[in-house]
Design a protein around this motif. Sequence first.
Motif, PDB file in Angstrom:
ATOM      1  N   SER A 137      17.514  63.965  41.160  1.00  0.00           N
ATOM      2  CA  SER A 137      18.286  63.459  42.291  1.00  0.00           C
ATOM      3  C   SER A 137      18.979  64.589  43.031  1.00  0.00           C
ATOM      4  O   SER A 137      19.025  64.607  44.257  1.00  0.00           O
TER       5      SER A 137
ATOM      6  N   GLY B 272      18.822  65.763  47.015  1.00  0.00           N
ATOM      7  CA  GLY B 272      20.040  65.395  47.746  1.00  0.00           C
ATOM      8  C   GLY B 272      20.345  63.901  47.728  1.00  0.00           C
ATOM      9  O   GLY B 272      20.922  63.370  48.666  1.00  0.00           O
ATOM     10  N   GLU B 273      19.943  63.244  46.635  1.00  0.00           N
ATOM     11  CA  GLU B 273      20.158  61.782  46.595  1.00  0.00           C
ATOM     12  C   GLU B 273      21.470  61.433  45.893  1.00  0.00           C
ATOM     13  O   GLU B 273      21.523  61.103  44.718  1.00  0.00           O
ATOM     14  N   PHE B 274      22.503  61.505  46.692  1.00  0.00           N
ATOM     15  CA  PHE B 274      23.849  61.386  46.180  1.00  0.00           C
ATOM     16  C   PHE B 274      24.169  59.987  45.673  1.00  0.00           C
ATOM     17  O   PHE B 274      24.802  59.815  44.627  1.00  0.00           O
TER      18      PHE B 274
ATOM     19  N   LEU C 299      22.909  59.309  42.247  1.00  0.00           N
ATOM     20  CA  LEU C 299      23.722  59.978  41.230  1.00  0.00           C
ATOM     21  C   LEU C 299      24.996  59.191  40.946  1.00  0.00           C
ATOM     22  O   LEU C 299      25.419  59.062  39.800  1.00  0.00           O
ATOM     23  N   ARG C 300      25.579  58.674  42.017  1.00  0.00           N
ATOM     24  CA  ARG C 300      26.816  57.904  41.867  1.00  0.00           C
ATOM     25  C   ARG C 300      26.550  56.672  40.994  1.00  0.00           C
ATOM     26  O   ARG C 300      27.261  56.402  40.020  1.00  0.00           O
TER      27      ARG C 300
END
Lengths: 324, 324
Positions: free
Chosen positions: B125, B129-131, B134-135
Amino acid sequence: MKADLKQIQAPISSEMVEFEKKFRDFMKSKVKLLDHITNYIVRRKGKQMRPMFVFLTAGVCGGIQESTYRGAALIELLHTATLVHDDVVDDANYRRGFFSVNALWKNKIAVLVGDYLLSRGLLLSVDHGEFELLRIVSHAVREMSEGELLQIAKARKLDITEEVYYTIIRQKTASLIASCCAVGASTTGASEEVIERMRLFGEKVGMAFQIKDDLFDYGEDEIGKPLGIDIKEKKMTLPLIYALNHASWLEKKKIIYLIRNKNEDKKAVNQVIDFVKKSGGMDYATQVMNTYLEEALDLLKEFPESEYKTSLEALVRYTIERKK
Amino acid sequence: MKADLKQIQAPISSEMVEFEKKFRDFMKSKVKLLDHITNYIVRRKGKQMRPMFVFLTAGVCGGIQESTYRGAALIELLHTATLVHDDVVDDANYRRGFFSVNALWKNKIAVLVGDYLLSRGLLLSVDHGEFELLRIVSHAVREMSEGELLQIAKARKLDITEEVYYTIIRQKTASLIASCCAVGASTTGASEEVIERMRLFGEKVGMAFQIKDDLFDYGEDEIGKPLGIDIKEKKMTLPLIYALNHASWLEKKKIIYLIRNKNEDKKAVNQVIDFVKKSGGMDYATQVMNTYLEEALDLLKEFPESEYKTSLEALVRYTIERKK
């Protein structure tokens, strides 16, 4: 310049106090059992070298920010998670293959607490949109676990090369100090180039740090951890690897026989230690360590002079001058 | 509509094949030992319910994207890490407190492999850049470890309430399925509101799933896992909690005595099971499970009809109609 840790900490002393308070807050949970354990962990904290690297590099790169605290906490949570996970095995070794039900509970708990601490660290960065910190730290987690597994895979092969030794210590030890310095730089908004330079600086410091640690096992300073533990565990480190590579065929055969079959015998272990000393293994390892150290210090030259830089240089020297 | 998993998979069958290939690639490492272990893990893969939830919710929310594969892989890596970490204890239980050196190695390796897989998932992730992913996933890791620790903390307290039971299963089981659905929605670029609705949908499915699992222990279908394991382990689940809360003071005292002191005695365990059945504990748990199920299906109503939606509804029903 020789300095003790208190002197080194001087320019960041108020930050370190505040950090400790914040770190306690970050660990709080809704589950009482978890709070008991994390309180225990906080109490047995070590020298705080990792947060020091984070704050000092941030100071060198332009100044400590609010996000520097989160960066330091993220690293410290990750490091604590690793220590807790390591306990799973240390406990086991201590008990020599025997487990009480209680020890099993602790094992399960250690794994879960480690996972929990890691997730808290991640959330700290996620909640503040600190993507670069996540990138640096995720890489470190990968490197460290891969490095430890590489060590396990190679552990019983007594013909380990210098190359593989460097790969292992770079991954399992140096990557975390490298992350500290990259995180410190990153929280000041430094350029990619500066972050990378600081990462490399930390990596070199970490290499020197681990070689120093491995030298202790040959009783360099006659204090610190007991002599010959690595040999007993058939763990091949730089002084021994060098010595074996420069021994005659017959000598090599004899030493390998001792490590393989007599590693529990104190006299045989001492024979191996003597062999390493006579072959110049310790001198060689010391020289490699010093080269890493000088290369690390060279990387700091481009930064302007400051109290942070002076302390960071002193901290680097401390890592190889420490007595344990 | 009753459906088997193959029928349910029909609209995403090519995606599932491609996913499996990609997942293998994601796990690759430079360390041979690690590749041996991950190959072994891939081979014993289960029903692939989690990737199915990810792909079907993505389908329902607007269409499967390239990032849906990464989302599914992230969840699957996390789930696999959890399974590997769980092995640390399962292995131990099986051996009844006795460890061989070999088992210790495996323990250490299990912890490290788990950490490694988790970091691979995170990097997947991070590198793209898949924020948001991740959250979602960091929250899940936290919830799951906290939930397991809460269960351990409460495990020996036989007066656990329905409330605490729901908190435990929400954290340790439902949070992962909730994440699957939130991740699936998120990868389609859905709004925060839609992501949250899908998260809640998954959570309700997960609650129903765990209650079903706990019902198996009372031999509802007379197949599946052996009867009374939870009672033997003094694990309080909904049927028993309800039954105890609706028993007379004397009956309650007797049953608690049996669980506390006779939990290894097959006859006593059967007495507890009979008590739960007679007290309507299973009917009550079944009713709660069905309520969660209906609430979950209600949340899907606002989405347009599609083959994905039909399959997702069938998958939800499958979770409580499954035979093991």
